[in-house]
Design a protein around this motif. Sequence first.
Motif, PDB file in Angstrom:
ATOM      1  N   SER A 184       0.694  -1.292   0.022  1.00 58.70           N
ATOM      2  CA  SER A 184      -0.166  -0.139   0.090  1.00 58.70           C
ATOM      3  C   SER A 184       0.836   1.205   0.146  1.00 58.70           C
ATOM      4  O   SER A 184       0.331   2.248  -0.384  1.00 58.70           O
ATOM      5  N   SER A 185       2.196   1.335   0.648  1.00 58.55           N
ATOM      6  CA  SER A 185       2.651   2.257   0.525  1.00 58.55           C
ATOM      7  C   SER A 185       3.513   2.809  -0.799  1.00 58.55           C
ATOM      8  O   SER A 185       3.610   3.934  -1.218  1.00 58.55           O
ATOM      9  N   HIS A 186       3.568   1.725  -1.691  1.00 58.66           N
ATOM     10  CA  HIS A 186       3.846   2.212  -3.206  1.00 58.66           C
ATOM     11  C   HIS A 186       2.672   2.689  -3.805  1.00 58.66           C
ATOM     12  O   HIS A 186       2.913   3.943  -4.584  1.00 58.66           O
ATOM     13  N   TYR A 187       1.530   2.421  -3.716  1.00 58.82           N
ATOM     14  CA  TYR A 187       0.314   3.123  -4.107  1.00 58.82           C
ATOM     15  C   TYR A 187       0.119   4.434  -3.348  1.00 58.82           C
ATOM     16  O   TYR A 187      -0.137   5.544  -4.275  1.00 58.82           O
ATOM     17  N   GLU A 188       0.364   4.804  -2.211  1.00 58.57           N
ATOM     18  CA  GLU A 188       0.320   5.859  -1.665  1.00 58.57           C
ATOM     19  C   GLU A 188       1.318   7.111  -2.151  1.00 58.57           C
ATOM     20  O   GLU A 188       1.178   8.152  -2.486  1.00 58.57           O
ATOM     21  N   SER A 189       2.515   6.288  -2.488  1.00 54.89           N
ATOM     22  CA  SER A 189       3.645   7.113  -2.895  1.00 54.89           C
ATOM     23  C   SER A 189       3.360   7.819  -4.485  1.00 54.89           C
ATOM     24  O   SER A 189       3.592   9.020  -4.947  1.00 54.89           O
ATOM     25  N   ILE A 190       2.963   6.829  -5.288  1.00 54.76           N
ATOM     26  CA  ILE A 190       2.272   7.351  -6.379  1.00 54.76           C
ATOM     27  C   ILE A 190       1.188   8.245  -6.795  1.00 54.76           C
ATOM     28  O   ILE A 190       1.377   9.332  -7.261  1.00 54.76           O
ATOM     29  N   LYS A 191       0.292   8.030  -5.573  1.00 57.32           N
ATOM     30  CA  LYS A 191      -0.775   8.546  -5.639  1.00 57.32           C
ATOM     31  C   LYS A 191      -0.484  10.123  -5.134  1.00 57.32           C
ATOM     32  O   LYS A 191      -1.074  11.209  -5.718  1.00 57.32           O
ATOM     33  N   SER A 192       0.473  10.186  -4.280  1.00 61.91           N
ATOM     34  CA  SER A 192       0.892  11.425  -3.602  1.00 61.91           C
ATOM     35  C   SER A 192       1.504  12.545  -4.855  1.00 61.91           C
ATOM     36  O   SER A 192       1.348  13.629  -4.782  1.00 61.91           O
ATOM     37  N   LEU A 193       2.327  11.751  -5.670  1.00 62.55           N
ATOM     38  CA  LEU A 193       3.121  12.459  -6.467  1.00 62.55           C
ATOM     39  C   LEU A 193       2.162  12.856  -7.565  1.00 62.55           C
ATOM     40  O   LEU A 193       2.212  14.139  -8.378  1.00 62.55           O
ATOM     41  N   ILE A 194       1.082  12.097  -8.112  1.00 59.23           N
ATOM     42  CA  ILE A 194       0.124  12.437  -9.183  1.00 59.23           C
ATOM     43  C   ILE A 194      -0.692  13.727  -8.546  1.00 59.23           C
ATOM     44  O   ILE A 194      -0.606  14.817  -9.234  1.00 59.23           O
ATOM     45  N   ASP A 195      -0.931  13.711  -7.289  1.00 57.96           N
ATOM     46  CA  ASP A 195      -1.673  14.977  -6.601  1.00 57.96           C
ATOM     47  C   ASP A 195      -0.915  15.994  -6.639  1.00 57.96           C
ATOM     48  O   ASP A 195      -1.479  17.307  -6.618  1.00 57.96           O
ATOM     49  N   MET A 196       0.598  16.056  -6.543  1.00 50.73           N
ATOM     50  CA  MET A 196       1.515  17.164  -6.535  1.00 50.73           C
ATOM     51  C   MET A 196       2.426  17.297  -7.405  1.00 50.73           C
ATOM     52  O   MET A 196       3.599  17.747  -7.309  1.00 50.73           O
ATOM     53  N   TYR A 197       2.406  16.672  -8.686  1.00 50.57           N
ATOM     54  CA  TYR A 197       3.032  16.716  -9.654  1.00 50.57           C
ATOM     55  C   TYR A 197       3.578  18.174  -9.968  1.00 50.57           C
ATOM     56  O   TYR A 197       4.670  18.517 -10.302  1.00 50.57           O
ATOM     57  N   ASN A 198       2.598  18.898 -10.193  1.00 47.26           N
ATOM     58  CA  ASN A 198       2.829  20.240 -10.706  1.00 47.26           C
ATOM     59  C   ASN A 198       3.777  21.170  -9.752  1.00 47.26           C
ATOM     60  O   ASN A 198       4.601  21.897 -10.116  1.00 47.26           O
ATOM     61  N   ALA A 199       3.198  20.975  -8.572  1.00 48.04           N
ATOM     62  CA  ALA A 199       3.913  21.710  -7.275  1.00 48.04           C
ATOM     63  C   ALA A 199       5.597  21.065  -7.160  1.00 48.04           C
ATOM     64  O   ALA A 199       6.462  21.847  -6.954  1.00 48.04           O
ATOM     65  N   THR A 200       5.678  19.726  -7.444  1.00 47.47           N
ATOM     66  CA  THR A 200       6.982  19.115  -7.323  1.00 47.47           C
ATOM     67  C   THR A 200       7.768  19.600  -8.395  1.00 47.47           C
ATOM     68  O   THR A 200       8.847  19.854  -8.482  1.00 47.47           O
ATOM     69  N   CYS A 201       7.155  19.665  -9.682  1.00 46.55           N
ATOM     70  CA  CYS A 201       8.011  20.124 -10.869  1.00 46.55           C
ATOM     71  C   CYS A 201       8.400  21.660 -10.563  1.00 46.55           C
ATOM     72  O   CYS A 201       9.527  22.102 -10.907  1.00 46.55           O
ATOM     73  N   ALA A 202       7.742  22.575  -9.841  1.00 42.62           N
ATOM     74  CA  ALA A 202       7.984  23.838  -9.558  1.00 42.62           C
ATOM     75  C   ALA A 202       9.124  23.827  -8.863  1.00 42.62           C
ATOM     76  O   ALA A 202      10.029  24.721  -8.967  1.00 42.62           O
ATOM     77  N   VAL A 203       9.104  22.998  -7.760  1.00 43.14           N
ATOM     78  CA  VAL A 203      10.303  22.852  -6.692  1.00 43.14           C
ATOM     79  C   VAL A 203      11.692  22.669  -7.386  1.00 43.14           C
ATOM     80  O   VAL A 203      12.706  23.091  -7.144  1.00 43.14           O
ATOM     81  N   PHE A 204      11.392  21.568  -8.286  1.00 41.45           N
ATOM     82  CA  PHE A 204      12.980  20.888  -9.231  1.00 41.45           C
ATOM     83  C   PHE A 204      13.219  22.127 -10.001  1.00 41.45           C
ATOM     84  O   PHE A 204      14.458  22.149 -10.165  1.00 41.45           O
ATOM     85  N   GLU A 205      12.276  22.842 -10.401  1.00 35.16           N
ATOM     86  CA  GLU A 205      12.690  23.809 -11.702  1.00 35.16           C
ATOM     87  C   GLU A 205      13.477  24.889 -10.802  1.00 35.16           C
ATOM     88  O   GLU A 205      14.449  25.275 -11.331  1.00 35.16           O
ATOM     89  N   ASN A 206      13.043  25.150  -9.632  1.00 36.64           N
ATOM     90  CA  ASN A 206      13.608  26.259  -8.794  1.00 36.64           C
ATOM     91  C   ASN A 206      15.109  25.624  -8.117  1.00 36.64           C
ATOM     92  O   ASN A 206      15.936  26.416  -8.424  1.00 36.64           O
ATOM     93  N   LEU A 207      15.060  24.607  -8.029  1.00 38.86           N
ATOM     94  CA  LEU A 207      16.390  23.760  -7.618  1.00 38.86           C
ATOM     95  C   LEU A 207      17.330  23.658  -8.603  1.00 38.86           C
ATOM     96  O   LEU A 207      18.573  23.952  -8.367  1.00 38.86           O
ATOM     97  N   SER A 208      17.006  23.536  -9.722  1.00 38.76           N
ATOM     98  CA  SER A 208      17.814  23.212 -11.017  1.00 38.76           C
ATOM     99  C   SER A 208      18.635  24.635 -11.299  1.00 38.76           C
ATOM    100  O   SER A 208      19.686  24.712 -11.883  1.00 38.76           O
ATOM    101  N   VAL A 209      18.032  25.717 -10.815  1.00 37.50           N
ATOM    102  CA  VAL A 209      18.636  26.960 -10.926  1.00 37.50           C
ATOM    103  C   VAL A 209      19.425  27.316 -10.025  1.00 37.50           C
ATOM    104  O   VAL A 209      20.763  28.072 -10.094  1.00 37.50           O
TER     105      VAL A 209
END
Length: 513
Positions: free
Chosen positions: A198-223
């Motif tokens: 179930s933890s794998h499902y919860e990890s996948i679900k959390s990333l789908i829900d926060m995909y855009n926000a996570t991309c924004a953090v990585f974009e900021n980090l890459s700079v």
Amino acid sequence: MANRVRRMIREEVGDGYFCILVDEAQDASKREQMAIILRFVNGQGILTGRYFDIKSVSDTTSSSLKDEIVNVLAQHELEVSKMRGQGYDGASNMQGAWNGLQALFLRDCPFAYYVHCFAHRLQLVLVYVAKEVDVIWEFFSHLDNIINIITSSPKRVTELQYAQRIEIEHMLAIGERESGSGANQVGNLQRLGATRWSSHYESIKSLIDMYNATCAVFENLSVHCPNGKSQGEVRGTYKQMKSFDFVFSLHLMHTIMRITYVLCQALQRKSQDILIAMRFISTTTKFLHKLRDDDWKEFLEEPDLESLYKVGPCRSRDPITMKHHYHFDVFNEAIDYVLMELNTRFNDTSVELLTLSAALDPRDSFASFSSHDICTLAEKFYPEDFPKEDIRTLEYELRHYELDMNTESRFQESTLVELCWQLTESKRSEIYVMVTRLIRLVLTLPISTATTERAFSAMKNVKTDLCNKMEDEFLADCMTLFIERELAQKIDIDSVIDEFYVSKPCRDQLQIK
């Protein structure tokens, strides 16, 4: 107090049959602890699972574990001959066919049938699929890396939550989200658990829900990330996260695991019987077959993968070839491996014990009822509990039982667990004595070791690092007095210390003293 609770549990078991569920885990002091759970049907006809004891074991060989379990049972006058089931994980010392714990008990009690934990089997399905399908293995590797980069820094977690707030406010402003109590909560990415499906499902679900926000953090980090290895890792991970392969696999595994999540939750219920568990496995398999054969187009449309697909991998490649690749080499192959492993690891429908047990299932107006199969089940698998005279009695009981059960709808709409309670509550258990006895035996068969996992969760709350330190200091003081007494006989201190199973901090204290 513990013994008083055990005496009450012993009274609940009475003269009935029981099953043992056993698992091991380390406590805060790194000592191996073995939890023992009793599963049985009580006097009211209710299927019950009771945490009975937890023992510290220095040796986890099957013979040592058996001796410990037998001692615990003997202390409370629970006879091994009354055991009618064993539930463990898939470790070799537990399920070994020749010298495993289950084999040792079967020599003493040949009717204590072993069932490999269903929840553990489900986890092994995921492990196998992740290893055999290259795209899935790469996906989980990248997913783990993404989550580690974000959650390893409190500052990045704060940035992720801030990005979520901005996204939620924007979605609410344009009317694509609804406001309400408990809705639109910010959260964090969930880590993958090594032993929990179930933890794998919860990890996948959390990333789908926060995909855009996570991309924004990585974009900021890459700079703004400092130059060097850290910046290269962030940029490489961000590139993988934005790739079509990763997004495709993310939604594919979310779809597959959304189907299997229901099965995962059902296997961890406390009062689940083995027939319902097999039904859930059957329905899960049917849903996966439908996903593979009929739902490819719907899968592409749901997360709008079709638009990503057109601008993603097909810009420089043949679109027909690429579509064939993602449909057959990724989508179909991943589902095929899950189906293959489910059929291989949950092949108990081919085991005669479970096949015959299905004849007792009351669902669909006793559609599976078969007097011949029920009598065969009792005669072949429980000969000690059903001598020939009882088999004849069972045959006549079943004639009346079949007609009686079809007169009331409440019996026809029940599960086997509910039916057992209803027979006791309506006093029919006193009429259908043999049928009730057989139902109790089938219900005693274990499903999963989830109850032992709950015991370990409680152990972590009780046996903390602070409690462990206090225990070590107390033990060190007691042993010091013992050693002082024995020194008069010129006994070597080290040899005395070795007789006690103590943790390293305690041993160091003793050497100083």
